[in-house]
Enzyme design. Structure first.
Site, short mmCIF file in Angstrom:
data_model
loop_
_atom_site.label_atom_id
_atom_site.label_comp_id
_atom_site.label_asym_id
_atom_site.label_seq_id
_atom_site.Cartn_x
_atom_site.Cartn_y
_atom_site.Cartn_z
N PRO A 96 0.82 -1.22 0.00
CA PRO A 96 0.00 0.00 0.00
C PRO A 96 0.85 1.27 0.00
CG PRO A 96 -0.83 -1.58 1.61
CD PRO A 96 0.49 -2.11 1.12
N SER A 97 0.28 2.33 -0.57
CA SER A 97 0.91 3.66 -0.63
C SER A 97 2.24 3.64 -1.38
CB SER A 97 1.11 4.21 0.80
OG SER A 97 -0.13 4.28 1.48
N ARG A 98 2.41 2.65 -2.24
CA ARG A 98 3.64 2.51 -3.04
C ARG A 98 4.88 2.28 -2.20
NH1 ARG A 98 -0.09 1.97 -6.08
NH2 ARG A 98 -0.27 2.85 -8.19
N LEU A 99 4.72 1.82 -0.97
CA LEU A 99 5.87 1.50 -0.11
C LEU A 99 6.20 0.02 -0.26
CD1 LEU A 99 4.90 3.65 3.01
CD2 LEU A 99 6.58 4.17 1.21
#
Length: 231
Positions: free
Chosen positions: A202-205
């Site tokens: 999630p959230s590009r992490l």
């Protein structure tokens, strides 16, 4: 994915997808050998991914001009990743002139990627012969008929295939025939110096774990440094 047309000559892709896998990877959780980790992942994704063996192959000319296409991964041995092609093709010409390549597997359905960077070598004729003999008859005939990467006329391939069938005594009733390995066809092996495993988060992490070959270690028995990369 949403597509936006802000102007007649523009196009924008607005991504809406968020990755949310239940698993995670870290240097402490992956296998000590990247080949073992790849085998594990490929086995796990086979049920969910339509064609998990499809991989992007990037090559470059002697002048450094890059080129990318999708090919089919066929084998992982103790030295590296193997695929097969026409030795007169553009990809083979570039590999001969600049013997380095990069591979990328993207398994969208399970939010995973694998990236490989390394040197290349041709397989021996015996190795190529073993795989070639396992191919369906039509694929063996096709290897002879196609002047891969060359410009052809609209009906040229069909004519060439008919000529190959005549040459090897194949007709519509033939189920099997002795179609030998062409001199211009065979395998390449990518011997990795770097392999990265990526898992969407999630959230590009995203999780990114990279294996780097220890300098000086053998191609037949490489040693690896494992580290986490920032997304």
């Amino acid at each position: 994915m949403d597509v936006v047309l802000p102007a007649p000559d523009q196009l924008k892709v607005v991504s809406r997808r968020q990755y949310d896998p239940k698993e995670s990877i870290a240097p402490t959780s992956v296998a000590p050998n990247p080949f073992e980790q790849f085998r594990t992942w490929l086995t796990e994704v086979r049920a969910a991914v339509l064609e998990p063996e499809a991989m992007a192959l990037s090559t470059a000319s002697a002048a450094g001009v890059p080129s990318t296409r999708f090919v089919l991964f066929k084998q992982l041995d103790r030295r590296g990743f193997v695929f097969y092609t026409n030795y007169a093709s553009r990809k083979s010409a570039e590999l001969a002139a600049n013997p380095h390549a990069a591979l990328a597997f993207y398994w969208k359905e399970v939010s995973r990627q694998v990236r490989v960077v390394g040197r290349v070598e041709r397989l021996t004729r015996a190795e190529s012969e073993e795989y070639y003999r396992s191919r369906p008859l039509g694929s063996r005939l096709g290897a002879w008929a196609s002047p891969q990467s060359e410009v052809v006329a609209e009906d040229e391939l069909a004519k060439r295939l008919d000529e190959v069938k005549t040459k090897f005594g194949v007709d519509e009733s033939t189920k099997e025939a002795d179609v030998p390995l062409p001199e211009f066809w065979g395998g390449w092996r990518v011997i990795p110096d770097e392999i990265e495993f990526w898992m969407g988060k999630p959230s590009r992490l995203h999780d990114r774990v990279r294996y780097l070959r220890v300098e000086g270690s053998s191609d037949d028995d490489p040693q690896w440094k494992i580290e986490r990369l920032a997304p």
